[in-house]
Design a protein around this motif. Structure first.
Motif, PDB file in Angstrom:
ATOM      1  N   SER A 617      13.333  -1.522   6.300  1.00 59.03           N
ATOM      2  CA  SER A 617      12.832  -1.363   7.676  1.00 59.03           C
ATOM      3  C   SER A 617      11.446  -0.732   7.638  1.00 59.03           C
ATOM      4  CB  SER A 617      13.789  -0.496   8.503  1.00 59.03           C
ATOM      5  OG  SER A 617      15.072  -1.091   8.571  1.00 59.03           O
ATOM      6  N   PHE A 618      10.437  -1.540   7.299  1.00 57.62           N
ATOM      7  CA  PHE A 618       9.065  -1.058   7.259  1.00 57.62           C
ATOM      8  C   PHE A 618       8.352  -1.412   8.563  1.00 57.62           C
ATOM      9  CE2 PHE A 618       9.908  -1.446   2.641  1.00 57.62           C
ATOM     10  CZ  PHE A 618       9.608  -0.141   2.269  1.00 57.62           C
ATOM     11  N   PHE A 619       7.382  -0.560   8.930  1.00 59.42           N
ATOM     12  CA  PHE A 619       6.587  -0.799  10.135  1.00 59.42           C
ATOM     13  C   PHE A 619       5.456  -1.754   9.779  1.00 59.42           C
ATOM     14  CE2 PHE A 619       7.729   3.859  11.294  1.00 59.42           C
ATOM     15  CZ  PHE A 619       9.021   3.466  11.636  1.00 59.42           C
ATOM     16  N   ILE A 620       5.735  -3.039   9.866  1.00 61.68           N
ATOM     17  CA  ILE A 620       4.717  -4.038   9.554  1.00 61.68           C
ATOM     18  C   ILE A 620       4.641  -5.028  10.717  1.00 61.68           C
ATOM     19  CG2 ILE A 620       4.921  -3.846   7.046  1.00 61.68           C
ATOM     20  CD1 ILE A 620       6.764  -6.218   7.030  1.00 61.68           C
ATOM     21  N   PRO A 621       3.481  -5.649  10.874  1.00 58.37           N
ATOM     22  CA  PRO A 621       3.318  -6.588  11.994  1.00 58.37           C
ATOM     23  C   PRO A 621       4.320  -7.735  11.925  1.00 58.37           C
ATOM     24  CG  PRO A 621       1.195  -6.018  11.026  1.00 58.37           C
ATOM     25  CD  PRO A 621       2.232  -5.456  10.119  1.00 58.37           C
ATOM     26  N   ASP A 653       5.207   9.712   3.577  1.00 62.29           N
ATOM     27  CA  ASP A 653       6.169  10.660   4.141  1.00 62.29           C
ATOM     28  C   ASP A 653       7.252   9.909   4.901  1.00 62.29           C
ATOM     29  OD1 ASP A 653       4.582  12.647   3.124  1.00 62.29           O
ATOM     30  OD2 ASP A 653       3.556  13.072   5.017  1.00 62.29           O
ATOM     31  N   GLU A 654       8.349  10.593   5.145  1.00 64.44           N
ATOM     32  CA  GLU A 654       9.432   9.999   5.927  1.00 64.44           C
ATOM     33  C   GLU A 654       8.940   9.698   7.348  1.00 64.44           C
ATOM     34  OE1 GLU A 654      14.183  10.806   6.807  1.00 64.44           O
ATOM     35  OE2 GLU A 654      12.903  12.414   6.010  1.00 64.44           O
ATOM     36  N   TYR A 655       9.288   8.553   7.873  1.00 65.53           N
ATOM     37  CA  TYR A 655       8.901   8.053   9.197  1.00 65.53           C
ATOM     38  C   TYR A 655       7.429   7.643   9.272  1.00 65.53           C
ATOM     39  CZ  TYR A 655      13.320  10.039  10.796  1.00 65.53           C
ATOM     40  OH  TYR A 655      14.646  10.335  10.949  1.00 65.53           O
ATOM     41  N   GLU A 656       6.674   7.732   8.181  1.00 67.47           N
ATOM     42  CA  GLU A 656       5.245   7.395   8.247  1.00 67.47           C
ATOM     43  C   GLU A 656       5.044   5.886   8.288  1.00 67.47           C
ATOM     44  OE1 GLU A 656       1.012   8.242   5.856  1.00 67.47           O
ATOM     45  OE2 GLU A 656       2.916   8.983   5.050  1.00 67.47           O
TER      46      GLU A 656
END
Length: 679
Positions: A617-621, A653-656
């Motif tokens: 679950s990465f924050f990627i477009p 970091d966590e949540y970064e």
């Protein structure tokens, strides 16, 4: 990969040297089968533990834990298998640790010089560390088996006073590990340290060997004293016979008068009885005359009689005056031992082939030649000094040691040979003049002065090392860690911090970086306390050393903030030991390089792959996350460290850049991707 293989091979060589040195020193308690079984079981346990650690991906941890996972189990097995006690096993392990220290420092020196060459060249010749270590380990093991092992066991089996000598390396090892646990990579310091530790190892070998020789000399003296006591008893017996003969000769006139009276009475039976008694007494007091010296004559009479009783044919040519320029007991000892050995050899021959020829005389006033020839059927082996080898503990019997001591006392010669089934013994003693005795005393004085001068030189050397500012600073620059803890609580809010305080080489820069990490952790903590949750926050911080080798020292400072949920973040401090600088991400690459774009694109590719194949679950477009939260690129001072394979690892970091279930994501950047832009 090459560096990892070199490190593994080096550790195997060092550990094997440690095992072999211990084996050379200790004496086994059980049979070879039991000993081998225990060693194989211990080796299996060690290999299993190491394999599990490597399988977990912690190759650096496997090397770091070697003292606990490898050396400690082996020493426990050695203590169980050894006949000696705990003190002796500890001393043996200390001597083996001297060898380990020598090899580790040699590895550091070799690695230091190799790392200054170009990477391409280093890849071709880095393997030279392994054969160099192998040769050095072989030399140390040879010294252990050739000089230290036997002497060590002899000292341990002796009196408890002997153990004081063995305790010296043990104390030195403890001091070395206290002062050099995190040793510097400064080459002059490493070379000086290596020379000192190697000198200690050689000194231990020399001391143990010399002390063992001293113990054997004392044992020889005891054996010679017991041997001489037997000769003394024989000598006293002969003197009693001589005194008995003198009394019989003095009383002969009275015996003749008694016989005359019995003859007048014509009592033949009484005459015969009396004559038989006289013959018995005369036979007990009778002694064959070989030379004018009574002591030598007495010992020859006893020894030759024993030879005749053994069926030996005896021929003698003795020309020794009444007064001789040697101690009579010494000459008697040489003759008695030579004849005794000849009798023992003749007993192995057929009775009709047994013969002994004895000669002794003065060809001039200052030289006595003693020679014994005898038949010999068994081939005789001789050592390098020309003496026959027997089954004695040091290769010779007590008698030969006694004879050798006497010939050395008079600066004489001792030679043995076996030719055509005949053993020949030759000893020459020279009379000592006053000048020679004075010269001997002078030599002893010179030897004592030499020892004093060498001791003074060593003391001055140590003083100079500590007085020269550059050297003293280098020796005092060893990096060490002092653990500090802070614990504060107020209400439901608490802070528990454990952090390192460094001293020694490059400590100032390390401590500054640690302070920066503490300040950042403190700011995050107070922000949570004062602005968001208004209390009910706990912070736990600590550190771990990820890498400490010849080139890099890496510390991870980690923090967990608990406020209902929890947030983890870490900061990594990387010290280049060669330059003394704290590395930042930008310092790893050339100034004109676009390292941010290259690394960011690689991380995005890895994120995409892990999202598709690992359900990450990465924050990627394109994955439903707000555009503002999506990862675009790393910062110029991105958090990173360099792993044991010298690969760059980017840490978030966590949540970064990912959901909380991903923890603190790490991305390993392939070597080839950065090769063209690396410094």
């Amino acid at each position: 990969m090459l560096i990892s293989i070199i490190n593994i091979c080096s550790e195997i060589i060092i550990f094997a040297a440690c095992i072999l040195i211990c084996v050379a020193l200790l004496e086994r308690r059980f049979s070879k089968r039991v000993t081998l079984f225990v060693f194989l079981g211990t080796a299996t346990f060690i290999l299993t533990v190491q394999a599990l650690i490597f399988a977990s991906g912690e190759s650096m941890l496997a090397l770091t834990l070697l003292p606990v996972t490898a050396y400690l189990p082996f020493w426990m097995a050695a203590a169980f298998l050894s006949k000696q006690g705990l003190f002796e096993v500890t001393a043996a392990c200390s001597v083996s640790l001297l060898g380990v220290s020598i090899l580790r420092m040699l590895k550091k020196i070799l690695h230091h010089y190799i790392t200054f060459w170009k990477p391409a060249e280093r890849g071709d010749i880095g393997w030279l560390i392994v054969p160099c270590l192998l040769i050095a380990a072989a030399v140390l093991v040879f010294l252990a088996f050739r000089y230290i092992g036997r002497a060590f066991r002899l000292c341990m089996n002796g009196s408890r006073q002997n153990r004081l000598l063995v305790s010296v390396p043990m104390l030195l090892i403890f001091l070395l590990f206290f002062w050099f646990l995190n040793s510097t990579t400064d080459v002059p310091v490493l070379v000086i340290t290596l020379v000192l530790v190697l000198s200690v190892y050689l000194l231990v070998a020399k001391l143990l060997y010399a002390f063992a020789e001293l113990i054997k000399v004392k044992e020889s003296e005891k054996a010679m004293a017991a041997h001489m006591e037997l000769f003394r008893q024989d000598y006293e017996t002969i003197l009693r016979k001589m005194e008995s003969g003198r009394i019989y000769r003095h009383d002969m006139r009275h015996h003749l008068l008694v016989l005359e009276g019995l003859a007048k009475q014509e009592d033949v039976s009484k005459i015969l009885e009396y004559v038989n008694k006289l013959n018995g007494g005369l036979s007990e007091s009778g002694q064959e005359i070989f030379c004018k010296n009574s002591a030598i004559n007495a010992i020859l009479s006893t020894c030759i009689q024993r030879a005749k009783n053994a069926g030996c044919k005896i021929t003698t040519k003795i020309a020794v005056p009444e007064e001789i320029p040697f101690e009579e007991m010494d000459v008697c000892m040489v003759l008695a031992n030579a004849i005794e050995n000849a009798v023992n050899a003749c007993r192995k021959m057929p009775e009709d082939s047994r013969y002994i020829d004895i000669s002794a005389g003065f060809p001039d006033a200052r030289k006595l030649i003693l020679a014994v020839r005898n038949s010999c059927s068994v081939p005789v082996a001789f050592d390098s000094s020309g003496l026959p080898v027997t089954d004695g503990r040091d290769g010779h019997g007590v008698g030969l040691r006694s004879v050798r001591a006497v010939t050395e006392k008079y600066n004489g010669l001792l030679h043995c040979e076996c030719v055509d089934s005949e053993f020949r013994f030759h000893a020459v003693l020279f009379q000592q003049t006053g000048d020679e005795e004075t010269s001997g005393e002078e030599n002893k004085g010179v030897f004592k002065k030499l020892i004093a001068v060498l001791s003074l030189f060593c003391l001055l050397f140590l003083m100079i090392i500590n007085l020269i500012p550059a050297t003293a600073q280098a020796l005092s620059s060893l990096l060490s860690v002092n653990i500090r803890t802070v614990g504060v609580s107020f209400g439901d809010t608490s802070v528990n911090v454990e952090y390192p305080e460094f001293s020694g080489d490059h400590a100032e820069k390390l401590n500054q970086s640690v302070e920066s990490c503490l300040e950042e952790a403190g700011e995050r903590f107070w922000w949570q306390v004062m602005r968001k949750y208004e209390g009910y926050v706990a912070e736990d911080s600590g550190y771990r050393i990820l890498r400490d080798d010849e080139t890099l020292f890496i510390v991870q400072f980690y923090t967990t903030l608990n406020m209902g949920g929890s947030v983890d973040f870490s900061r990594y401090i990387t010290l280049d030991k060669r330059t003394g600088e704290i590395l930042s991400l930008g310092s790893l690459f050339r100034e004109d390089s676009d390292y941010i774009r290259i690394i960011s694109e690689e991380i995005l590719q890895q994120m995409e792959y892990r999202v598709q194949n690992e359900r990450a679950s990465f924050f990627i477009p394109g994955r439903g996350w707000p555009e503002s939260n999506c990862f675009k690129e790393i910062s110029p001072e991105q958090n990173f460290y360099i792993n044991a394979e010298n690969q760059l690892v980017i840490v978030f970091d966590e949540y970064e850049v990912a959901a909380g279930n991903m923890g603190m994501p790490e991305f390993v950047i392939p070597d080839g991707l950065l090769e063209d832009i690396a410094r």
